[in-house]
Design an enzyme around this catalytic site. Structure first.
Site, PDB file in Angstrom:
ATOM      1  N   GLN A   1       3.811 -35.253 -44.374  1.00 33.89           N
ATOM      2  CA  GLN A   1       5.146 -35.777 -42.848  1.00 33.89           C
ATOM      3  C   GLN A   1       6.440 -35.489 -43.529  1.00 33.89           C
ATOM      4  OE1 GLN A   1       3.894 -40.000 -43.410  1.00 33.89           O
ATOM      5  NE2 GLN A   1       5.477 -40.958 -42.444  1.00 33.89           N
TER       6      GLN A   1
ATOM      7  N   SER B   1       1.564 -32.793 -50.089  1.00 31.53           N
ATOM      8  CA  SER B   1       1.780 -34.429 -49.649  1.00 31.53           C
ATOM      9  C   SER B   1       0.338 -34.618 -48.557  1.00 31.53           C
ATOM     10  CB  SER B   1       2.772 -35.172 -49.189  1.00 31.53           C
ATOM     11  OG  SER B   1       2.505 -36.303 -48.875  1.00 31.53           O
ATOM     12  N   LEU B   2       0.737 -35.507 -47.709  1.00 28.69           N
ATOM     13  CA  LEU B   2      -0.233 -35.375 -46.723  1.00 28.69           C
ATOM     14  C   LEU B   2      -1.399 -34.731 -46.062  1.00 28.69           C
ATOM     15  CD1 LEU B   2      -1.413 -37.174 -43.870  1.00 28.69           C
ATOM     16  CD2 LEU B   2       0.603 -36.077 -43.030  1.00 28.69           C
TER      17      LEU B   2
ATOM     18  N   ARG C   1      -4.483 -44.171 -43.948  1.00 28.86           N
ATOM     19  CA  ARG C   1      -3.606 -43.785 -44.591  1.00 28.86           C
ATOM     20  C   ARG C   1      -1.934 -44.147 -44.979  1.00 28.86           C
ATOM     21  NH1 ARG C   1      -0.379 -39.099 -46.540  1.00 28.86           N
ATOM     22  NH2 ARG C   1      -0.282 -39.116 -49.006  1.00 28.86           N
TER      23      ARG C   1
ATOM     24  N   HIS D   1       4.523 -40.989 -53.243  1.00 31.08           N
ATOM     25  CA  HIS D   1       4.198 -40.846 -54.430  1.00 31.08           C
ATOM     26  C   HIS D   1       4.922 -41.084 -55.709  1.00 31.08           C
ATOM     27  CE1 HIS D   1       1.845 -37.442 -52.093  1.00 31.08           C
ATOM     28  NE2 HIS D   1       3.066 -37.423 -50.886  1.00 31.08           N
TER      29      HIS D   1
ATOM     30  N   GLN E   1      -3.419 -39.349 -55.745  1.00 31.07           N
ATOM     31  CA  GLN E   1      -1.737 -38.524 -55.153  1.00 31.07           C
ATOM     32  C   GLN E   1      -1.609 -39.470 -54.520  1.00 31.07           C
ATOM     33  OE1 GLN E   1      -1.679 -37.911 -51.212  1.00 31.07           O
ATOM     34  NE2 GLN E   1      -1.864 -35.742 -51.212  1.00 31.07           N
TER      35      GLN E   1
END
Length: 307
Positions: free
Chosen positions: A10, A91-92, A116, A201, A249
């Site tokens: 993102q 991340s994503l 999500r 996170h 995560q």
């Protein structure tokens, strides 16, 4: 030559991304059309026309994953025998990496990251959350300041280890703003709030993590090709490991820098799909070449380079 595929997260979104793939790659066009029908999200409108949804997490996340997967299928259309050693994402982007390596179907990945985004937004709607990029401080100094904030009852957490001298912290926006001066006093060249309404996170997303874990249970395949975990910076390749690591995560820092350092000696180069954000970070982490594929011209140039 061996390579690793890397996928952005993102913040890499931009209006018009993926358009060249959609207009000139039959497989990429088919994927977008199927994703729109399957998810009931109008991706042509979301990606290619001016709108306010592209920067909302529930739409940003599937848009980025879809664009990465369109770039990947466009590459395979050009070179069906293209092979890689492993995948990783920021991340994503770990969900794009999982889809490419067979952990779940592409269309399931789109739905998964759509939910999500919703779960993350729901958690952060109850609070004023945010993220701040810190430039010019060592990991240790940032970690110490986060510990000091914790002692003071403030919610500030190291969230993304991007490269030396660049860490993103997450937490309550008011606490981040309070600590802006402390980061600068410690020697930060910059401490700047990002245009984010979620705190990724960190422990503020515990509920979202639990909800996402239940979604993963039903879609993950028993085994898949190796994917590097954001949580451990090490490979995993089965459902049991994935359920543990992907649950963690959302509430653990992204060890992107560590992942590249741990794997750089195993590959000749890295390939980024759908954006060039990670290519920029990699220049600060490793001497290994990183190719960014954001259109068909770049795919053709890449294929010539690796001949």
């Amino acid at each position: 030559m061996s390579c690793a595929l890397i996928f952005p997260g993102q913040g890499s979104q931009s209006l018009g991304m993926g358009k060249d793939f959609y207009e000139n790659s039959p497989k990429a066009k088919a994927l977008l059309d199927e994703a729109s029908e399957y998810s009931k999200i109008d991706f042509k409108r979301l990606l290619f026309t001016q709108n306010d949804d592209l920067n909302k997490s529930e739409f940003t996340q599937p848009a980025i994953v879809l664009t990465s997967l369109m770039a990947y299928v466009a590459l395979l259309e050009r070179k069906p025998d293209f092979r890689h050693s492993f995948t990783l994402g920021h991340s994503l982007g770990e969900f794009s990496a999982l889809a490419v390596n067979g952990a779940f179907d592409f269309l399931e990945a789109i739905i998964l990251v759509h939910r999500r985004g919703i779960y993350m937004q729901e958690d952060c709607a109850k609070i004023e959350a945010g993220m701040m990029v810190i430039l010019g401080l060592s990991d240790e100094v940032v970690q110490n300041l986060c510990e000091l904030a914790k002692v003071e009852g403030k919610s500030i957490f190291a969230a993304n280890y991007n490269c030396d001298g660049q860490i993103v912290v997450a937490g309550l926006k008011a606490h981040l703003l309070e600590y802006e001066a402390k980061f600068k006093e410690a020697g930060a060249k910059r401490a700047m709030l990002l245009n984010m309404s979620v705190a990724s996170h960190c422990p503020l997303l515990n509920e979202a993590s639990n909800k996402l874990s239940r979604e993963l249970e039903s879609v993950l395949k028993p085994s898949f090709l190796p994917v590097i975990s954001n949580v451990s910076a090490k490979p995993y390749e089965n459902k049991s490991e994935a359920l543990t690591l992907l649950k963690a995560q959302l509430v653990s820092p992204v060890l992107y820098k560590q992942s590249i350092l741990n794997t750089q000696n195993e590959v000749n180069y890295f390939v980024e799909f759908g954006a060039s954000i990670l290519k920029g970070l990699n220049k600060k982490i490793t001497q290994k070449e990183t190719y960014a594929l954001t259109n068909l011209g770049e795919i053709d140039e890449f294929l010539k380079a690796i001949q």
